[in-house]
Write a protein that holds these residues in place. Structure first.
Motif, short mmCIF file in Angstrom:
data_model
loop_
_atom_site.label_atom_id
_atom_site.label_comp_id
_atom_site.label_asym_id
_atom_site.label_seq_id
_atom_site.Cartn_x
_atom_site.Cartn_y
_atom_site.Cartn_z
N LYS A 59 40.92 42.93 35.93
CA LYS A 59 40.63 42.57 37.48
C LYS A 59 40.63 43.62 38.13
CE LYS A 59 42.59 37.76 37.70
NZ LYS A 59 43.61 37.14 37.96
N VAL A 84 37.31 37.33 35.14
CA VAL A 84 37.77 37.85 35.92
C VAL A 84 37.99 37.12 37.47
CG1 VAL A 84 37.94 40.12 35.29
CG2 VAL A 84 36.53 39.84 36.92
N ASP A 91 45.23 41.62 34.34
CA ASP A 91 45.46 42.19 35.61
C ASP A 91 44.55 43.47 35.71
OD1 ASP A 91 47.12 43.31 34.19
OD2 ASP A 91 48.97 42.88 35.30
N SER A 136 33.81 43.15 38.02
CA SER A 136 34.03 42.22 38.94
C SER A 136 32.85 41.01 38.72
CB SER A 136 33.80 42.66 40.41
OG SER A 136 32.40 43.36 40.58
#
Length: 154
Positions: free
Chosen positions: A117, A128, A114, A123
């Motif tokens: 992410k 992720v 997390d 990204s």
DNA sequence: GCCAACGTTGGC
DNA sequence: GCCAACGTTGGC
């Protein structure tokens, strides 16, 4: 020198298994996905690799290993006793590849999924992305540095 | 344990 | 070459 990330369930092969392995070396075999295999085949001796722990209590990047032997035919594809046996493979036309990886270090702290992410610069990393099942992927130099920096928050 | 997302297979 | 069915991955 290229950078990579591989996923593994720590119950199968985690960073602690590298620590315990003779010489810190473990053959990375059993990859049965074409895209992942193609990346495996591009790995070169000396390339560094993030080891990601999946399907476990603490999901995330746990350590770093490196390539000590570039691709060779995955022996498990020829072994009828192996869960990775593939009857469509032959010695002349091996379908799957393996590499050998060696322990480099355990990160001072595991970097959870997390958290990864939440970093905008990551990204594009398949890891992720929702539903991504790719288990071997390239990591850009910039992405690599971002993740390394994340180990020790400023 | 659940289930969404994915890659592969195989019938047509 | 299409696509439905299936088995698997992997986060939750």
């Amino acid at each position: 020198m290229a950078k990579w990330l591989v996923k593994s369930e720590p119950s199968e092969c985690g960073i602690d298994d590298f620590v315990a392995a003779p010489g810190g070396v473990i053959p990375w075999d059993g990859v049965r996905n074409y895209q992942a295999r193609n990346f495996l085949a591009r790995m070169e001796e000396g390339d560094e690799v993030f080891l990601y722990h999946s399907s476990c209590k603490h999901i995330g990047i746990a350590g770093i290993v490196k390539i000590v032997r570039s691709h060779y035919p995955d022996p498990t594809q020829f072994d009828p006793q192996s869960p990775y046996f593939d009857s469509r493979s032959s010695a002349e036309k091996p379908r799957w590849q393996a590499v050998d990886m060696k322990y480099v270090c355990t990160l001072p702290r595991l970097i959870p999924l997390d958290e990864l992410k939440s970093i905008p610069g990551l990204s594009d990393l398949p890891l992720v992305k929702k539903g991504s099942r790719l288990s071997v992927m390239p990591v850009g130099e910039e992405q690599w540095q971002i993740i390394l920096h994340q180990v020790q928050p400023a």
